[in-house]
Design an enzyme around this catalytic site. Structure first.
Site, mmCIF file in Angstrom:
data_model
loop_
_atom_site.group_PDB
_atom_site.id
_atom_site.type_symbol
_atom_site.label_atom_id
_atom_site.label_comp_id
_atom_site.label_asym_id
_atom_site.label_seq_id
_atom_site.Cartn_x
_atom_site.Cartn_y
_atom_site.Cartn_z
ATOM 1 N N SER A 101 0.832 -1.201 0.000
ATOM 2 C CA SER A 101 0.000 0.000 0.000
ATOM 3 C C SER A 101 0.873 1.261 0.000
ATOM 4 C CB SER A 101 -0.962 -0.041 1.191
ATOM 5 O OG SER A 101 -1.991 0.904 1.052
ATOM 6 N N GLU A 193 -9.539 -4.688 -6.421
ATOM 7 C CA GLU A 193 -9.283 -3.488 -5.621
ATOM 8 C C GLU A 193 -9.356 -2.202 -6.442
ATOM 9 O OE1 GLU A 193 -5.268 -2.588 -4.187
ATOM 10 O OE2 GLU A 193 -4.622 -4.533 -4.965
ATOM 11 N N HIS A 223 -7.428 -5.364 -1.620
ATOM 12 C CA HIS A 223 -6.220 -4.588 -1.379
ATOM 13 C C HIS A 223 -5.286 -5.295 -0.395
ATOM 14 C CE1 HIS A 223 -3.734 -1.040 -1.127
ATOM 15 N NE2 HIS A 223 -3.880 -0.972 0.185
#
Length: 259
Positions: A101, A193, A223
């Site tokens: 991320s 995602e 995600h």
């Protein structure tokens, strides 16, 4: 698993060492959390899994977080962590960067900063659902808004505003930077995602810039799905193992050829 904490002046870090250590290199792991969340304990979680599955030492810094510490605090701490590993005696060719991320975007920001400083780059990068475009311009933000249970564009916009006044800055959104000369990349993203295009467009741009990159898109996954270590997706760790073996070995071979 052995954990050893390390204190920097403005943040903390931790060494995670597997019982079955099979490599002479190290992974610098930068955790996710939208630059606003995460802790050393959180970072140690996936760092331990990475260390165990790949037989490699992992160093994970708990870099400073926004909004109290906006850009460039996270990047500065990532750079200090990389320099720390160099001071510990690791060659750049022995250092792999990994992150998920925001941390997945930060590893690319770190490489762009290293290029800017004229420093030698690490041997490779492993990005898990990397957040590479803080402007949220990818089509997947709209296309997947009704099927992604874990993330929304509005939340990411909030995180971005906490972190930076200029989301187009390549040192915040590496998708907009000059990626020429970056080391090989291994990328993972969930097929459902909203941030899928952050990984897909990064992969395409890396190839356009002459870099080596491999992208795995897992159907019907969300995600940062890799961190959940689902039985159906454990082959991702096999890919990481192969990547580490190939890239670290290649860098060490090039080092000997230069002597």
């Amino acid at each position: 698993m052995i954990f050893r904490d390390h204190d920097f002046e403005q943040f903390k870090g931790a060494w995670v060492m597997p019982k079955d250590e099979r490599r002479s290199g190290v992974v610098l792991y930068l955790h996710g959390g939208g630059y606003t969340c995460g802790s050393l304990e959180y970072a140690k979680g996936f760092a331990a899994a990475l260390a165990s599955e790949c037989g490699v030492r992992v160093f994970c810094p708990a870099y400073r977080l926004a909004p109290e510490h906006p850009y460039p605090a996270a990047l500065d701490d990532a750079l200090e962590s990389y320099q720390y590993l160099l001071q510990k005696g690791y060659e750049p060719g022995q250092i792999m960067l990994a992150g998920e991320s925001a941390g997945g975007g930060l590893i690319y920001c770190l490489c762009l900063k290293l290029k800017e400083l004229g420093m030698e780059l690490p041997c490779g990068l492993i990005g898990i659902s990397p957040w590479t475009d803080l402007t949220g311009s990818g089509a997947s933000y709209e296309e997947h808004k009704d099927i992604d249970p874990s993330m929304t564009k509005a939340l990411l916009e909030f995180y971005a505003k906490c972190y930076t006044d200029d989301p187009t800055d390549p040192l915040c959104s590496p998708l907009f930077g000059d990626l020429t000369g970056l080391p090989p990349s291994l990328l993972f993203a969930g097929g459902d995602e909203v941030m899928l295009d952050d990984a897909r467009l990064l992969h395409e741009k890396l190839l356009q810039c002459g870099c080596r990159s491999k992208l795995h898109i897992a159907p019907e996954r969300w995600h940062a799905y890799v961190l959940y270590m689902l039985n159906e997706n454990m082959s991702d760790f096999e890919e990481m193992n192969k990547f580490l073996t190939k890239v670290m070995a290649a860098e060490q071979k090039q080092k000997w050829l230069r002597l």
